[in-house]
Design a protein around this motif. Structure first.
Motif, PDB file in Angstrom:
ATOM      1  N   TYR A 163       0.831  -1.210   0.000  1.00  0.00           N
ATOM      2  CA  TYR A 163       0.000   0.000   0.000  1.00  0.00           C
ATOM      3  C   TYR A 163       0.864   1.259   0.000  1.00  0.00           C
ATOM      4  N   VAL A 164       1.919   1.249   0.794  1.00  0.00           N
ATOM      5  CA  VAL A 164       2.826   2.410   0.807  1.00  0.00           C
ATOM      6  C   VAL A 164       3.454   2.610  -0.571  1.00  0.00           C
ATOM      7  N   GLY A 165       3.857   1.500  -1.206  1.00  0.00           N
ATOM      8  CA  GLY A 165       4.399   1.612  -2.556  1.00  0.00           C
ATOM      9  C   GLY A 165       3.378   2.158  -3.529  1.00  0.00           C
ATOM     10  N   HIS A 166       2.136   1.706  -3.407  1.00  0.00           N
ATOM     11  CA  HIS A 166       1.048   2.206  -4.261  1.00  0.00           C
ATOM     12  C   HIS A 166       0.824   3.699  -4.060  1.00  0.00           C
ATOM     13  N   ARG A 167       0.770   4.143  -2.815  1.00  0.00           N
ATOM     14  CA  ARG A 167       0.538   5.560  -2.537  1.00  0.00           C
ATOM     15  C   ARG A 167       1.721   6.399  -3.020  1.00  0.00           C
ATOM     16  N   THR A 168       2.922   5.864  -2.889  1.00  0.00           N
ATOM     17  CA  THR A 168       4.095   6.613  -3.363  1.00  0.00           C
ATOM     18  C   THR A 168       4.043   6.797  -4.872  1.00  0.00           C
ATOM     19  N   LEU A 169       3.689   5.743  -5.597  1.00  0.00           N
ATOM     20  CA  LEU A 169       3.607   5.848  -7.056  1.00  0.00           C
ATOM     21  C   LEU A 169       2.467   6.743  -7.494  1.00  0.00           C
ATOM     22  N   GLU A 170       1.411   6.822  -6.675  1.00  0.00           N
ATOM     23  CA  GLU A 170       0.287   7.699  -7.016  1.00  0.00           C
ATOM     24  C   GLU A 170       0.701   9.175  -7.022  1.00  0.00           C
ATOM     25  N   GLU A 171       1.732   9.495  -6.274  1.00  0.00           N
ATOM     26  CA  GLU A 171       2.171  10.891  -6.195  1.00  0.00           C
ATOM     27  C   GLU A 171       2.912  11.330  -7.447  1.00  0.00           C
ATOM     28  N   PHE A 172       3.313  10.397  -8.295  1.00  0.00           N
ATOM     29  CA  PHE A 172       4.074  10.759  -9.496  1.00  0.00           C
ATOM     30  C   PHE A 172       3.191  10.692 -10.730  1.00  0.00           C
TER      31      PHE A 172
END
Length: 241
Positions: free
Chosen positions: A232-241
């Motif tokens: 989930y953290v990886g998903h949210r991080t990629l959502e920021e880009f």
């Protein structure tokens, strides 16, 4: 009487028929389906990583609980540990974040001298030349004892630990790749970084969970929750880009 020109009804041409969109090409269909095998591969790697995690967990438990050969607890033809004598050749202390670690150098009968951490009372009762008892499994000292004092060195198969951490990290990377396969602006390096972060988090978490040796079900539940949080953290991080 003639009607004004602008009041004469005119024939309005019908709107042109809507063109139906052409069906997607075979290449686009295959690209759309590419998410599925990538996602399944990521989940398969994750499951295999957890299987290897369980193998390491059980191996560490075996090294802690294996009986000594020749005792009533040792069953015929079952795995058991042998006894050796060791001799303390040196002792010293090391500061460790506000506490003290007590160390003994012990020479073995069948192997080179090695260092072991013991408790303070154990340390105080021995000195250079003291003979101690060693419990040995597959050539590795799994217990040092002397007059009621016991110290159990940590057994951790580090290569297997690295293996399952890498498998779980690769699983996270592939799952995120399947989710963002259509995002051309996301570079492969970002997905690889997410997988590397997941592998690092797995390695650190397992280095804490495995030695504690809580019940396996509890350990697996904690591990699964941590995997979901990492993804989930990886998903949210990629959502920021």
């Amino acid at each position: 009487m003639t009607m004004p020109e602008d009041s004469v009804p005119r024939d309005t041409p019908p709107p042109p028929p809507k063109k139906s969109e052409p069906p997607p090409s075979l290449r686009k269909r295959l690209w759309a389906l590419a998410h599925i095998p990538i996602l399944l591969a990521g989940l398969a790697l994750t499951v295999f990583g957890f299987v290897r995690f369980v193998d390491v967990f059980e191996e560490v438990r075996t090294y802690r609980t294996v009986p000594t050969c020749g005792t009533p607890a040792a069953k015929p033809d079952a795995l058991c540990a042998t006894r050796e004598s060791g001799r303390v050749t040196k002792r010293w202390t090391e500061p460790d974040d506000g506490s003290t670690t007590y160390k003994l150098a012990i020479a073995r009968e069948t192997a080179p001298t090695d260092d072991y951490s013991v408790g303070e009372a154990f340390y105080d009762d021995v000195g250079p030349g003291t003979t101690v008892d060693l419990k040995v499994l597959r050539g590795e000292v799994i217990e040092v004892s002397y007059h009621g004092h016991r110290a159990k060195p940590l057994h951790m198969p580090w290569l297997k630990w690295i293996e399952f951490s890498a498998l779980i990290g690769a699983g996270v990377a592939l799952v995120l790749t399947a989710m963002y396969l259509d995002e051309a602006d996301l570079m492969a390096s970002m997905l690889l970084a997410s997988g590397a972060a997941a592998a690092f988090a797995t390695a650190i978490g397992s280095a804490i969970l495995i030695p504690i040796q809580w019940p396996l079900v509890v350990t697996l539940v904690i591990g699964a929750v941590c995997w979901l949080l990492t993804a989930y953290v990886g998903h949210r991080t990629l959502e920021e880009f």
